[in-house]
Design an enzyme around this catalytic site. Sequence first.
Site, PDB file in Angstrom:
ATOM      1  N   ASP A  25       6.975   0.799  41.382  1.00 12.32           N
ATOM      2  CA  ASP A  25       7.388  -0.224  42.358  1.00 12.32           C
ATOM      3  C   ASP A  25       8.044   0.462  43.553  1.00 12.32           C
ATOM      4  O   ASP A  25       8.287   1.665  43.523  1.00 12.32           O
ATOM      5  CB  ASP A  25       8.355  -1.243  41.695  1.00 12.32           C
ATOM      6  CG  ASP A  25       9.673  -0.601  41.227  1.00 12.32           C
ATOM      7  OD1 ASP A  25       9.978  -0.663  40.031  1.00 12.32           O
ATOM      8  OD2 ASP A  25      10.377  -0.022  42.087  1.00 12.32           O
TER       9      ASP A  25
ATOM     10  N   CYS B  31     -13.492  10.206  49.190  1.00 11.69           N
ATOM     11  CA  CYS B  31     -13.013  11.106  50.259  1.00 11.69           C
ATOM     12  C   CYS B  31     -11.590  11.587  50.016  1.00 11.69           C
ATOM     13  O   CYS B  31     -11.075  12.423  50.759  1.00 11.69           O
ATOM     14  CB  CYS B  31     -13.093  10.390  51.613  1.00 11.69           C
ATOM     15  SG  CYS B  31     -11.897   9.038  51.805  1.00 11.69           S
TER      16      CYS B  31
ATOM     17  N   HIS C 131       4.824   9.066  39.045  1.00 10.18           N
ATOM     18  CA  HIS C 131       3.690   8.346  38.456  1.00 10.18           C
ATOM     19  C   HIS C 131       2.924   7.539  39.485  1.00 10.18           C
ATOM     20  O   HIS C 131       2.175   6.633  39.123  1.00 10.18           O
ATOM     21  CB  HIS C 131       4.183   7.457  37.307  1.00 10.18           C
ATOM     22  CG  HIS C 131       4.660   8.256  36.129  1.00 10.18           C
ATOM     23  ND1 HIS C 131       5.496   7.734  35.177  1.00 10.18           N
ATOM     24  CD2 HIS C 131       4.420   9.539  35.768  1.00 10.18           C
ATOM     25  CE1 HIS C 131       5.752   8.676  34.261  1.00 10.18           C
ATOM     26  NE2 HIS C 131       5.112   9.778  34.610  1.00 10.18           N
TER      27      HIS C 131
END
Length: 231
Positions: free
Chosen positions: A95, A123, A112
């Site tokens: 978050d 790309c 993470h």
Amino acid sequence: MSAPPLIVLTGAGISAESGLATFRDNNGLWERHRVEEVATPEAFAADPALVHRFYNARRAQLADPAIQPNAAHRALGQLFANWKAPALLVTQNVDDLHDRAMPGSDALLHMHGELKKVRCTACGQRRAWAGDLSTGTPCPACGATGMLRPDIVWFGEMPLGMDRIEDALQDCRLFLSIGTSGQVYPAAGFVAALRGRAERIELNLEPSLGSHLFEEARHGPATLLVPKRVE
Ligand code: BV8
């Protein structure tokens, strides 16, 4: 608090009182799936729509104005603004509540990944992303469709910023672990890696798996413990 080199590690528990569920809430399940099974490259390859639905729901929740940084996020923002020695805030959370509590801070590292970012597997471009993602969404940079994924580190994938974290662990003399159950590696291994080199403090609702390794462990809600311990 005095000012030795500092690492703060946070987990889902620091965002719980802002209204975001932790991984251990509802027995770690989402739509009857174990989170560990949805947050994997295998799940994304097998059923990208399911995994997109999982992250779209969490991204949409984060857009809810009721979801705001809480007193613990704000206390850490203050701590980092005033800390006079090297300091790194390593969050396992995807978050953006730390980001909003310490805008523009270079001391914040999302090991993470981030819910509000996507990465193109064609790309490689990363970009901010607030809305839904689907297998039909074209990459704004290269135009490829079906190649965008949440910029999230799934189970079995290498966490981000590990070089920077390893360097910080070498110099760290004060370690604060907040709102994490100590079940996910490599984050759960930091406390043992600092044995004999840093003062280690746990602030968590209940004892984590590694609670016995800390020199100091206080248990209760982060919005009470963190301001009291860092101000
Ligand atoms: C890797 C993004 C190697 C996804 C996440 C067997 C043994 C040991 C390790 C492994 C193993 N098998 C596999 C592994 C490795 C694996 C792992 O550790 N698995 C666990 C499940 C055993 N780890 C990995 O795969 C990692 N990568 O090892 O790579 C490698 C090497 C070379 C090359 C390639 C790869 C990657 C792990 C990252 C996975 N992604 N997040 C998403 O968000 O959707 S992890 C995810 O779960 C979170 O980010 C978080 O890190 C974790 C949940 O942990 P917590 O944050 O602690 O949350 P939790 O709910 O568990 O606990 C909350 C705590 O808060 C509780 O203690 C509660 O009491 C407390 N709390 C609640 N309310 C409050 C509170 N505290 C204070 N106040 C409150 N109000």
